[in-house]
Motif scaffolding. Structure first.
Motif, PDB file in Angstrom:
ATOM      1  N   MET A 228       0.828  -1.189   0.000  1.00  0.00           N
ATOM      2  CA  MET A 228       0.000   0.000   0.000  1.00  0.00           C
ATOM      3  C   MET A 228       0.869   1.247   0.000  1.00  0.00           C
ATOM      4  SD  MET A 228      -3.078  -0.939   2.703  1.00  0.00           S
ATOM      5  CE  MET A 228      -3.828   0.699   2.451  1.00  0.00           C
ATOM      6  N   ASP A 229       0.374   2.277  -0.665  1.00  0.00           N
ATOM      7  CA  ASP A 229       1.060   3.568  -0.663  1.00  0.00           C
ATOM      8  C   ASP A 229       0.015   4.653  -0.914  1.00  0.00           C
ATOM      9  OD1 ASP A 229       3.411   5.265  -0.592  1.00  0.00           O
ATOM     10  OD2 ASP A 229       3.148   5.525  -2.757  1.00  0.00           O
ATOM     11  N   GLY A 230       0.013   5.670  -0.080  1.00  0.00           N
ATOM     12  CA  GLY A 230      -0.917   6.771  -0.283  1.00  0.00           C
ATOM     13  C   GLY A 230      -2.368   6.391  -0.220  1.00  0.00           C
ATOM     14  N   GLY A 231      -2.683   5.360   0.581  1.00  0.00           N
ATOM     15  CA  GLY A 231      -4.074   4.968   0.758  1.00  0.00           C
ATOM     16  C   GLY A 231      -4.646   4.087  -0.320  1.00  0.00           C
ATOM     17  N   VAL A 232      -3.806   3.585  -1.228  1.00  0.00           N
ATOM     18  CA  VAL A 232      -4.274   2.694  -2.286  1.00  0.00           C
ATOM     19  C   VAL A 232      -3.418   1.432  -2.312  1.00  0.00           C
ATOM     20  CG1 VAL A 232      -5.084   4.624  -3.690  1.00  0.00           C
ATOM     21  CG2 VAL A 232      -2.797   3.690  -4.093  1.00  0.00           C
ATOM     22  N   VAL A 233      -3.967   0.375  -2.906  1.00  0.00           N
ATOM     23  CA  VAL A 233      -3.193  -0.840  -3.133  1.00  0.00           C
ATOM     24  C   VAL A 233      -2.437  -0.672  -4.442  1.00  0.00           C
ATOM     25  CG1 VAL A 233      -3.289  -3.329  -3.517  1.00  0.00           C
ATOM     26  CG2 VAL A 233      -4.866  -2.255  -1.891  1.00  0.00           C
ATOM     27  N   VAL A 234      -1.122  -0.628  -4.338  1.00  0.00           N
ATOM     28  CA  VAL A 234      -0.283  -0.429  -5.523  1.00  0.00           C
ATOM     29  C   VAL A 234      -0.048  -1.750  -6.239  1.00  0.00           C
ATOM     30  CG1 VAL A 234       1.991   0.320  -6.350  1.00  0.00           C
ATOM     31  CG2 VAL A 234       0.831   1.585  -4.509  1.00  0.00           C
ATOM     32  N   GLU A 235       0.188  -2.793  -5.441  1.00  0.00           N
ATOM     33  CA  GLU A 235       0.536  -4.085  -6.036  1.00  0.00           C
ATOM     34  C   GLU A 235       0.281  -5.182  -5.015  1.00  0.00           C
ATOM     35  OE1 GLU A 235       4.400  -6.257  -8.200  1.00  0.00           O
ATOM     36  OE2 GLU A 235       4.499  -4.152  -7.588  1.00  0.00           O
ATOM     37  N   GLU A 236      -0.156  -6.335  -5.485  1.00  0.00           N
ATOM     38  CA  GLU A 236      -0.271  -7.501  -4.615  1.00  0.00           C
ATOM     39  C   GLU A 236       0.018  -8.754  -5.428  1.00  0.00           C
ATOM     40  OE1 GLU A 236      -4.170  -8.857  -3.264  1.00  0.00           O
ATOM     41  OE2 GLU A 236      -5.068  -7.252  -4.464  1.00  0.00           O
ATOM     42  N   GLY A 237       0.433  -9.802  -4.715  1.00  0.00           N
ATOM     43  CA  GLY A 237       0.724 -11.046  -5.394  1.00  0.00           C
ATOM     44  C   GLY A 237       1.352 -12.043  -4.461  1.00  0.00           C
ATOM     45  N   PRO A 238       1.726 -13.222  -4.971  1.00  0.00           N
ATOM     46  CA  PRO A 238       2.402 -14.218  -4.141  1.00  0.00           C
ATOM     47  C   PRO A 238       3.622 -13.606  -3.468  1.00  0.00           C
ATOM     48  CG  PRO A 238       1.803 -15.150  -6.270  1.00  0.00           C
ATOM     49  CD  PRO A 238       1.529 -13.684  -6.363  1.00  0.00           C
ATOM     50  N   ALA A 239       3.849 -13.979  -2.210  1.00  0.00           N
ATOM     51  CA  ALA A 239       4.845 -13.289  -1.399  1.00  0.00           C
ATOM     52  C   ALA A 239       6.237 -13.258  -2.022  1.00  0.00           C
ATOM     53  CB  ALA A 239       4.893 -13.930  -0.011  1.00  0.00           C
ATOM     54  N   LYS A 240       6.766 -14.411  -2.351  1.00  0.00           N
ATOM     55  CA  LYS A 240       8.126 -14.452  -2.876  1.00  0.00           C
ATOM     56  C   LYS A 240       8.225 -13.705  -4.199  1.00  0.00           C
ATOM     57  CE  LYS A 240       9.620 -18.765  -0.655  1.00  0.00           C
ATOM     58  NZ  LYS A 240       8.474 -18.875   0.265  1.00  0.00           N
ATOM     59  N   GLU A 241       7.194 -13.825  -5.028  1.00  0.00           N
ATOM     60  CA  GLU A 241       7.196 -13.165  -6.327  1.00  0.00           C
ATOM     61  C   GLU A 241       7.206 -11.645  -6.177  1.00  0.00           C
ATOM     62  OE1 GLU A 241       4.039 -12.686  -9.991  1.00  0.00           O
ATOM     63  OE2 GLU A 241       4.337 -14.696  -9.145  1.00  0.00           O
ATOM     64  N   LEU A 242       6.383 -11.134  -5.275  1.00  0.00           N
ATOM     65  CA  LEU A 242       6.324  -9.683  -5.117  1.00  0.00           C
ATOM     66  C   LEU A 242       7.609  -9.125  -4.526  1.00  0.00           C
ATOM     67  CD1 LEU A 242       3.381  -7.485  -4.153  1.00  0.00           C
ATOM     68  CD2 LEU A 242       5.504  -7.180  -2.897  1.00  0.00           C
ATOM     69  N   ILE A 243       8.182  -9.810  -3.544  1.00  0.00           N
ATOM     70  CA  ILE A 243       9.419  -9.325  -2.931  1.00  0.00           C
ATOM     71  C   ILE A 243      10.591  -9.420  -3.901  1.00  0.00           C
ATOM     72  CG2 ILE A 243      11.130  -9.780  -1.137  1.00  0.00           C
ATOM     73  CD1 ILE A 243       8.724  -8.423  -0.004  1.00  0.00           C
TER      74      ILE A 243
END
Length: 260
Positions: A228-243
């Protein structure tokens, strides 16, 4: 059907838009980590899910039941808030234990208060209390605190206090266990003992939402991560993939601060 469905959640404080059209789902047994800078809206989102804050817009459903619909006054009755909170256990940053109660008393307290509302409470008081005590002792044992049951909060380390707080949240058997930066108030040497508890809960498929700044923990333990950034969801996904392979530039910039 997802266990938790939240859609279009918005929250304003005056002219400040803290949450802007947040939507998320959570499956039973899933661990979702929410990451982001201070002020991104993470804590406010947890407080809205737990009804410590009132969402200005949106819908919250658990197990198919609509707990909140900002467009439906029938879901907004103040008398129903406590019942709705029972779906969510919330562990705060700063323990929030009652200093006048022992660890055992803190874990038992909410169950005792609810038990007093049962029509059979007076007739079965001793049996109900014994059952609550047994459950509380089992939870303290799960947290590795069997020998601290009769200690007061001031006699416990920060890590021990936070583990008591986790046991207290588990005592009411919530559908979803929420953590708001559970290690942020701890010294580094105490952080590990709380994270070990969270790892064990995740291994046992406890349904969890964890707001955290512990990136390694989020990567290794969570099923999914939401940035999250600035009150919005910027990105989401499987943990290892996103990191390891973030797609959005804001996500990359945030994670760069945590890279070795």
């Amino acid at each position: 059907m997802a266990l938790l469905e939240a859609s279009g959640i918005g929250k304003n404080f005056g002219n400040t838009h803290v949450l802007k059209d947040i939507s998320l789902t959570l499956e039973k047994g899933e661990a979702l980590a929410i990451i982001g800078s201070s002020g991104s809206g993470k804590t406010t989102l947890l407080r809205c899910l737990n009804f410590l804050e009132t969402p200005d817009t949106g819908v919250i459903r658990v197990g198919g039941e609509t707990l909140w619909d900002a467009s439906d006054p029938a879901t907004q009755k103040e008398s129903e808030v406590r019942r709705k909170r029972l779906h969510f256990g919330l562990v705060f940053q700063n323990f929030n234990l009652f200093p006048q109660y022992t660890a055992l008393g803190n874990v038992m307290l909410a169950g005792e208060l609810l038990a007093k509302e049962r029509p059979d409470y007076k007739a079965n008081r001793k049996a109900i209390h014994a059952q609550l005590e047994q459950q509380a002792r089992e939870l303290l044992a799960q947290m590795g605190l069997s020998d601290r049951a009769n200690h007061y909060p001031h006699q416990l380390s920060g890590g021990q206090q936070q583990r008591v707080a986790i046991a207290r949240a588990l005592a009411l058997e919530p559908d979803i266990l929420c953590f708001d930066e559970p290690t942020s108030a701890l010294d580094p040497e105490l952080t590990g003992e709380v994270l070990r508890v969270l790892r064990d809960l995740a291994a046992h498929k406890t349904t969890m939402i964890i707001v955290t700044h512990e990136m390694t923990f989020a990567r290794d333990v969570a099923d999914r991560i939401m940035f999250m950034d600035g009150g919005v969801v910027v990105e989401e996904g499987p943990a290892k993939e996103l990191i390891d392979h973030p797609k959005e530039e804001r996500t990359k910039q945030f994670l760069s601060h945590y890279s070795a």
